[in-house]
Design an enzyme around this catalytic site. Structure first.
Site, PDB file in Angstrom:
ATOM      1  CB  THR A   1      -0.955   0.010   1.214  1.00 22.58           C
ATOM      2  OG1 THR A   1      -1.786   1.178   1.154  1.00 22.58           O
ATOM      3  CG2 THR A   1      -0.212   0.007   2.532  1.00 22.58           C
TER       4      THR A   1
ATOM      5  CG  HIS B   1       5.125 -10.960  16.965  1.00 23.69           C
ATOM      6  ND1 HIS B   1       6.128 -11.821  16.583  1.00 23.69           N
ATOM      7  CD2 HIS B   1       5.702 -10.105  17.850  1.00 23.69           C
ATOM      8  CE1 HIS B   1       7.243 -11.502  17.194  1.00 23.69           C
ATOM      9  NE2 HIS B   1       7.015 -10.459  17.975  1.00 23.69           N
TER      10      HIS B   1
END
Length: 411
Positions: A330, A382
């Site tokens: 993006t 994560h």
């Protein structure tokens, strides 16, 4: 007679909203002609008529929520229906009286929906209310004009105890808005979907963002030096996105967990490189996908991105253009963003955020120089990606962009 129904577009799409009727009651319709635009969570779809004839009934208004398989219009097929100009009859009722027979058929459902009952409601809302055994008069609409929609009925059905007590508060809240100070705007279906999915990502992942910066001197110099020759030989404009896409693909090959996703209690490592490129439209952000970016050269990547961006702006993206991406890029820099923390796209494990290029003083070989710098941000899950891989991935992207000739070796 032919019924126009909401078609099945994809397994994940069960409903949509009527965006625009291209035809009106009384209009002549040819077989295969586009008569209504349907807005879904992902794309806008054009619904066609399977029969030639005259559109005699419209059963769902613009803005109504409709379900897959629901009848939204009726076309009178055959020679008998063709000469019936319903709209002109309504415009000039006296001379057209002998041919006015079809007009009451078309008008009847509209009158019934608006005046036949005390409650104004969309056809989809009435259908759901009948299925659930809910009295529409007991449903509290969100619409300031009091029209009950399918969402209102669904909300009423899931909160049978609290809803009746809370219902009086909704009209008061709407009535309390000072229209001279506040502009009330209903969220589009696309915006509602974007909001819902971004919130789901935030709530269901262990999202973390790491940053780095890249010196864009060499990329900008190479692009400036080669852009005219590139255009002459390929017919494509050489932008920055092809460099970033190539750098991302090379880094994904080196750090495969960044190109993965969690499915249940498994990690699926994707062996393909379908790169989503975020595109801003009037209705919100969409992420069409550049397929097999690892197999495309710079010109093919630039052409793919330009084509997808045009289709997005023209509302011509199909479901195939939006599904199945493994990683997303993006670029907030086109709006002047200096730094941000992008939110991951769907079930993907990571997203790369590009930002605006700013000239800043940096240390180069022991000397302070003014260089065109860009901050890069990698937001990642994560649960899949450890800090070592996330930092290594971003560092690889940085190094390849600062040495763009190396990208040619990875192409």
């Amino acid at each position: 007679m032919a019924e126009i129904k909401v078609p099945e577009l994809a397994e994940s799409i069960t409903e949509g909203s009527i965006a625009q009727w291209v035809k009106k009651v009384g209009d002549r319709v040819e077989k295969g002609e586009f008569i209504v635009e349907l807005e879904t969570d992902k794309v806008n779809a054009e619904i066609i008529s399977e029969e030639a004839g005259v559109l005699t009934q419209i059963l769902a208004e613009e803005g109504d929520t409709v379900l897959v398989g629901q009848v939204i219009a009726v076309v009178e097929a055959g020679e008998g229906a063709a000469p019936a100009p319903a709209a002109p009859v309504e415009a000039a009722p006296v001379p057209a009286a002998p041919q006015a027979a079809p007009a009451p058929v078309a008008a009847a459902p509209v009158v019934e929906e608006t005046t036949g009952e005390r409650v104004i409601a969309s056809p989809a809302a009435r259908k759901l209310a009948r299925e659930k055994g809910i009295d529409l008069a007991a449903v509290s609409p969100v619409d300031p004009q009091g029209r009950v929609r399918v969402q209102d009925v669904a909300a009423h059905g899931t909160a049978p105890v609290a809803a009746p007590q809370a219902a009086p508060a909704a009209p008061k809240a709407v009535a309390a808005v000072d229209e001279s100070r506040v502009t009330v705007e209903k969220m589009s279906r696309r915006r509602q979907t974007i909001a819902k999915r971004l919130l789901e990502v935030k709530q269901s992942t262990a999202m973390l963002t790491t940053f780095n910066e890249v010196d864009m001197t060499n990329v900008m110099a190479l692009r400036s030096r080669k852009k005219d020759q590139f255009f002459e030989s390929t017919g494509s404009k050489l932008g920055f996105m092809s460099f970033f896409t190539k750098a991302v693909v090379a880094a994904l090959k080196k750090y495969p967990y960044v190109n993965a996703q969690i499915v249940g209690d498994e990690i699926h490592l994707n062996n393909f490189f379908d790169i989503g490129v975020a595109v801003s439209t009037e209705e919100g952000l969409v992420v069409p996908v550049v397929r097999d970016a690892d197999r495309k050269n710079f010109a093919e990547i630039e052409d793919s991105i330009a084509d997808l961006a045009k289709k997005a702006r023209d509302k011509k993206l199909g479901l195939a253009d939006l599904s199945g991406g493994s990683f997303t890029i993006t670029n907030g820099g086109v709006f002047g963003s200096l730094m941000s923390t992008p939110i991951m796209n769907g079930t993907q494990a990571a997203i790369l955020g590009m930002h605006t290029i700013k000239k800043r003083p940096v240390e180069v070989n022991g000397e302070v120089e003014i260089r065109p710098m860009m901050y890069l941000a990698l937001s990642y899950d994560h649960r899949i990606i450890d800090g070592k891989d996330s930092v290594g991935f971003l560092k690889t992207v940085k190094e390849l962009l600062e040495n763009p000739e190396d990208l040619l070796l990875n192409s």
